[in-house]
Design a protein around this motif. Structure first.
Motif, PDB file in Angstrom:
ATOM      1  N   ALA A 343      -5.938   5.325  -3.421  1.00 24.36           N
ATOM      2  CA  ALA A 343      -5.049   5.697  -2.225  1.00 24.36           C
ATOM      3  C   ALA A 343      -3.575   5.733  -2.242  1.00 24.36           C
ATOM      4  O   ALA A 343      -2.993   6.587  -1.896  1.00 24.36           O
ATOM      5  CB  ALA A 343      -5.602   4.735  -1.049  1.00 24.36           C
ATOM      6  N   GLU A 344      -3.127   4.597  -2.875  1.00 22.35           N
ATOM      7  CA  GLU A 344      -1.742   4.446  -2.672  1.00 22.35           C
ATOM      8  C   GLU A 344      -0.965   3.939  -4.096  1.00 22.35           C
ATOM      9  O   GLU A 344       0.086   3.465  -3.955  1.00 22.35           O
ATOM     10  CB  GLU A 344      -1.395   3.589  -1.513  1.00 22.35           C
ATOM     11  CG  GLU A 344      -1.504   4.326  -0.173  1.00 22.35           C
ATOM     12  CD  GLU A 344      -0.293   5.354   0.073  1.00 22.35           C
ATOM     13  OE1 GLU A 344       0.484   5.673  -0.597  1.00 22.35           O
ATOM     14  OE2 GLU A 344      -0.703   6.011   1.103  1.00 22.35           O
ATOM     15  N   GLY A 345      -1.735   4.172  -5.235  1.00 20.82           N
ATOM     16  CA  GLY A 345      -1.245   3.764  -6.511  1.00 20.82           C
ATOM     17  C   GLY A 345      -0.585   2.281  -6.665  1.00 20.82           C
ATOM     18  O   GLY A 345      -1.176   1.401  -6.163  1.00 20.82           O
ATOM     19  N   ALA A 346       0.584   2.269  -7.293  1.00 27.99           N
ATOM     20  CA  ALA A 346       1.190   0.934  -7.405  1.00 27.99           C
ATOM     21  C   ALA A 346       1.588   0.281  -6.026  1.00 27.99           C
ATOM     22  O   ALA A 346       1.156  -1.033  -5.848  1.00 27.99           O
ATOM     23  CB  ALA A 346       2.410   0.878  -8.286  1.00 27.99           C
ATOM     24  N   TRP A 347       1.889   0.920  -5.138  1.00 29.16           N
ATOM     25  CA  TRP A 347       2.228   0.412  -3.926  1.00 29.16           C
ATOM     26  C   TRP A 347       1.015  -0.146  -3.245  1.00 29.16           C
ATOM     27  O   TRP A 347       1.280  -1.334  -2.608  1.00 29.16           O
ATOM     28  CB  TRP A 347       2.949   1.419  -2.866  1.00 29.16           C
ATOM     29  CG  TRP A 347       3.367   0.882  -1.761  1.00 29.16           C
ATOM     30  CD1 TRP A 347       4.724   0.484  -1.431  1.00 29.16           C
ATOM     31  CD2 TRP A 347       2.642   0.769  -0.400  1.00 29.16           C
ATOM     32  NE1 TRP A 347       4.702  -0.232   0.025  1.00 29.16           N
ATOM     33  CE2 TRP A 347       3.368   0.129   0.487  1.00 29.16           C
ATOM     34  CE3 TRP A 347       1.294   1.333  -0.174  1.00 29.16           C
ATOM     35  CZ2 TRP A 347       2.754  -0.007   1.835  1.00 29.16           C
ATOM     36  CZ3 TRP A 347       0.740   1.012   1.164  1.00 29.16           C
ATOM     37  CH2 TRP A 347       1.695   0.184   1.980  1.00 29.16           C
ATOM     38  N   GLY A 348       0.049   0.471  -3.220  1.00 33.03           N
ATOM     39  CA  GLY A 348      -1.059   0.061  -2.614  1.00 33.03           C
ATOM     40  C   GLY A 348      -1.621  -1.158  -3.065  1.00 33.03           C
ATOM     41  O   GLY A 348      -2.144  -1.947  -2.302  1.00 33.03           O
ATOM     42  N   THR A 349      -1.687  -1.266  -4.312  1.00 33.11           N
ATOM     43  CA  THR A 349      -2.249  -2.646  -4.855  1.00 33.11           C
ATOM     44  C   THR A 349      -1.356  -3.775  -4.635  1.00 33.11           C
ATOM     45  O   THR A 349      -1.988  -4.793  -4.556  1.00 33.11           O
ATOM     46  CB  THR A 349      -2.482  -2.470  -6.488  1.00 33.11           C
ATOM     47  OG1 THR A 349      -1.221  -1.903  -6.965  1.00 33.11           O
ATOM     48  CG2 THR A 349      -3.613  -1.370  -6.914  1.00 33.11           C
ATOM     49  N   GLY A 350      -0.221  -3.516  -4.758  1.00 34.94           N
ATOM     50  CA  GLY A 350       0.693  -4.847  -4.201  1.00 34.94           C
ATOM     51  C   GLY A 350       0.656  -4.862  -2.893  1.00 34.94           C
ATOM     52  O   GLY A 350       0.645  -6.162  -2.549  1.00 34.94           O
ATOM     53  N   ARG A 351       0.453  -3.898  -2.179  1.00 35.31           N
ATOM     54  CA  ARG A 351       0.149  -4.215  -0.464  1.00 35.31           C
ATOM     55  C   ARG A 351      -0.920  -4.946  -0.343  1.00 35.31           C
ATOM     56  O   ARG A 351      -1.232  -5.792   0.464  1.00 35.31           O
ATOM     57  CB  ARG A 351       0.269  -2.934   0.241  1.00 35.31           C
ATOM     58  CG  ARG A 351       0.002  -3.067   1.744  1.00 35.31           C
ATOM     59  CD  ARG A 351       1.127  -3.417   2.654  1.00 35.31           C
ATOM     60  NE  ARG A 351       0.751  -3.276   3.890  1.00 35.31           N
ATOM     61  CZ  ARG A 351       1.234  -4.397   4.642  1.00 35.31           C
ATOM     62  NH1 ARG A 351       2.251  -5.085   4.384  1.00 35.31           N
ATOM     63  NH2 ARG A 351       0.998  -4.296   6.181  1.00 35.31           N
ATOM     64  N   LEU A 352      -2.180  -4.595  -1.034  1.00 41.44           N
ATOM     65  CA  LEU A 352      -3.505  -5.226  -0.885  1.00 41.44           C
ATOM     66  C   LEU A 352      -3.280  -6.918  -1.090  1.00 41.44           C
ATOM     67  O   LEU A 352      -3.685  -7.670  -0.539  1.00 41.44           O
ATOM     68  CB  LEU A 352      -4.588  -4.602  -1.719  1.00 41.44           C
ATOM     69  CG  LEU A 352      -5.935  -5.267  -1.648  1.00 41.44           C
ATOM     70  CD1 LEU A 352      -6.427  -5.210  -0.283  1.00 41.44           C
ATOM     71  CD2 LEU A 352      -6.825  -4.472  -2.674  1.00 41.44           C
ATOM     72  N   PHE A 353      -2.647  -6.990  -2.466  1.00 38.29           N
ATOM     73  CA  PHE A 353      -2.438  -8.459  -2.701  1.00 38.29           C
ATOM     74  C   PHE A 353      -1.720  -9.157  -1.705  1.00 38.29           C
ATOM     75  O   PHE A 353      -2.151 -10.243  -1.101  1.00 38.29           O
ATOM     76  CB  PHE A 353      -1.702  -8.707  -3.789  1.00 38.29           C
ATOM     77  CG  PHE A 353      -2.445  -8.556  -5.312  1.00 38.29           C
ATOM     78  CD1 PHE A 353      -3.233  -9.661  -5.575  1.00 38.29           C
ATOM     79  CD2 PHE A 353      -2.315  -7.759  -6.163  1.00 38.29           C
ATOM     80  CE1 PHE A 353      -4.036  -9.555  -6.870  1.00 38.29           C
ATOM     81  CE2 PHE A 353      -3.115  -7.502  -7.364  1.00 38.29           C
ATOM     82  CZ  PHE A 353      -3.982  -8.564  -7.632  1.00 38.29           C
ATOM     83  N   SER A 354      -0.521  -8.677  -1.056  1.00 44.14           N
ATOM     84  CA  SER A 354       0.015  -9.393  -0.171  1.00 44.14           C
ATOM     85  C   SER A 354      -0.744  -9.603   1.268  1.00 44.14           C
ATOM     86  O   SER A 354      -0.529 -10.604   1.818  1.00 44.14           O
ATOM     87  CB  SER A 354       1.388  -8.882   0.071  1.00 44.14           C
ATOM     88  OG  SER A 354       1.590  -7.264   0.406  1.00 44.14           O
ATOM     89  N   LEU A 355      -1.480  -8.685   1.543  1.00 46.25           N
ATOM     90  CA  LEU A 355      -2.248  -8.524   2.838  1.00 46.25           C
ATOM     91  C   LEU A 355      -3.243  -9.732   2.673  1.00 46.25           C
ATOM     92  O   LEU A 355      -3.338 -10.565   3.473  1.00 46.25           O
ATOM     93  CB  LEU A 355      -2.970  -7.279   3.184  1.00 46.25           C
ATOM     94  CG  LEU A 355      -2.098  -6.134   3.828  1.00 46.25           C
ATOM     95  CD1 LEU A 355      -2.966  -4.813   3.737  1.00 46.25           C
ATOM     96  CD2 LEU A 355      -1.746  -6.444   5.221  1.00 46.25           C
TER      97      LEU A 355
END
Ligand SMILES: Cc1cc2nc3c(=O)[nH]c(=O)nc-3n(C[C@H](O)[C@H](O)[C@H](O)COP(=O)(O)O)c2cc1C
Length: 387
Positions: A343-355
């Motif tokens: 869905a959102e590349g590097a930003w998406g994986t980082g966001r998932l970790f922080s959520l």
């Protein structure tokens, strides 16, 4: 709406990934075996457990989420498990998820069926790179995988043992996944309906599986290689092969895909360092148990010396806390990272970790706990009931 607002949980990434990916890949990621009952049960299993809230405790400003597993201290008690063909869902998907794992201070399980290979990821991921091994029917191919691991300094191998029989995923059969070896008119139409994904394909070409690139027996391009790799899996997996690999591989050996505590007991006796309690995300045995419901029994079967990791259906921080409270050392997640990167590349994986990290921290503190260690030190049943 800003991206931070739009993405609040795993399901937000799932919906966005399905909007961006051609149906053949969206279904491949999402689907389960036959009636998808195990797939559904994995999720429903979590609702059978309740966490205990404790109040008026002396809470730290920040909870400590670090945890010990795979022989080391890591920053979080969960990490991305092996997902085949991540680099098909998003260009360099394997690398992007690996880099996000490294930034989060956790391991990354690279699939045998990855697009980028061990050799090109190892320099960037270093100690965070673990390798998931599917045994090929040709021992020479397996030796080449192990040699690549040794050369790259990989510490941990996950040997996947629940795919000696390939189950049926009806969605994949309908879409022709693993049967199409080139782009058919039907596929071209699916691709045309997903222009953002397809533009990258047109610009940069169809990726291939680096680990077997240039070997004619595996075909060319990821679709042909997917079908060759699956058809070449060793169908005669036995405990003797686990023991043989134990003798060959001096590093950490964890077997992935054990779901019955009786098998956990044999695993412990066979000298492996750990077990991943997994039903392959509901993609193999249909009408099996939810893995969360087996954690306590598996912990008892493994005893204290053998690590217990678990996956299949984990979507929430509270799911992770439940597994830890029941005796798991860590949790692996598959689809959530595939969806986030698609869905959102590097930003998406980082966001998932922080959520997920935030959800785990809040859950622990509402339970009156300041750390994962505190939860794990508590007697069984102190913080969780049900099952
Ligand atoms: C699209 C997809 C590809 C997968 N590829 C592999 C693989 O190559 N090797 C492996 O051991 N497991 C593979 N799995 C299983 C995952 O490692 C993991 O056991 C499962 O996804 C966990 O369930 P979850 O997706 O609900 O988190 C795959 C799962 C999915 C959904």
């Amino acid at each position: 709406m800003s991206r931070d607002r739009r993405y609040q949980n795993v399901d937000d990434f799932r919906r966005a990934a399905c909007r961006r990916l051609p149906k053949i890949f969206a279904d491949y990621i999402e689907g389960g075996a036959f009636s998808e009952t195990t797939l559904a049960r994995n999720r429903m299993g979590f609702d059978r457990y309740a966490l205990s809230q404790r109040v008026l405790q002396d809470l730290a400003p920040q909870p400590d989420l670090s945890a010990t597993y795979l022989g080391r201290r890591w920053s979080l008690p969960f990490f991305p498990g092996p997902i085949g063909f991540l680099g098909l869902y998003r260009r360099d998907g394997d690398l992007l998820v690996g880099l996000a794992a490294k930034a989060a201070g956790v391991p990354f399980g690279l699939s045998t069926f990855s697009i980028k290979g061990i050799a090109s990821l190892a320099p960037q991921l270093g100690d965070n790179l673990a390798f998931q091994l599917y045994l090929d029917r040709d021992p020479a191919v397996n030796e080449s995988y192990l040699a690549a691991c040794r050369e790259a300094g990989v510490e941990t191998i996950f040997l996947t043992v629940d795919t000696a029989i390939t189950s049926v995923r009806e969605r994949d059969n309908r879409n022709g996944f693993r049967a199409v070896k080139h782009i058919t008119p039907g596929l071209a139409w699916q691709f045309a309906k997903r222009p953002r994904w397809s533009l990258d394909l047109l610009r940069n070409g169809f990726p291939g599986v680096e680990l077997v690139e240039g070997r004619p027996e595996f075909g060319r391009g990821a679709l042909a290689q997917a079908s060759a790799l699956s058809s070449r899996l060793d169908k005669h997996l036995t405990w003797d092969k686990v023991k043989a690999l134990r003798d060959l591989w001096p590093g950490r050996l964890v077997i992935k895909g054990v779901s019955d505590p009786r098998d956990g007991e044999i695993a412990r006796q066979s000298g492996v360092d750990g077990v991943v309690l997994s039903n392959h995300g509901g993609r193999q045995l249909d009408h099996g148990h939810a893995t969360i419901s087996q954690v306590a029994a598996m912990r008892a079967a493994l005893g204290p010396g053998c690590e217990l990791l678990v996956d299949s259906g984990f979507r929430r921080g509270s799911d992770v806390v439940k597994a830890l409270a029941l005796g798991a050392d860590a949790v692996m997640m598959g689809r959530p990272f595939a969806w986030a990167v698609a869905a959102e590349g590097a930003w998406g994986t980082g966001r998932l970790f922080s959520l997920l990290a935030a959800e785990i921290g809040i859950t622990l503190q509402l339970m009156g706990l300041n750390s994962v260690d505190q939860l794990k030190a508590a007697p069984a049943g102190d913080y969780i009931t049900g099952g």
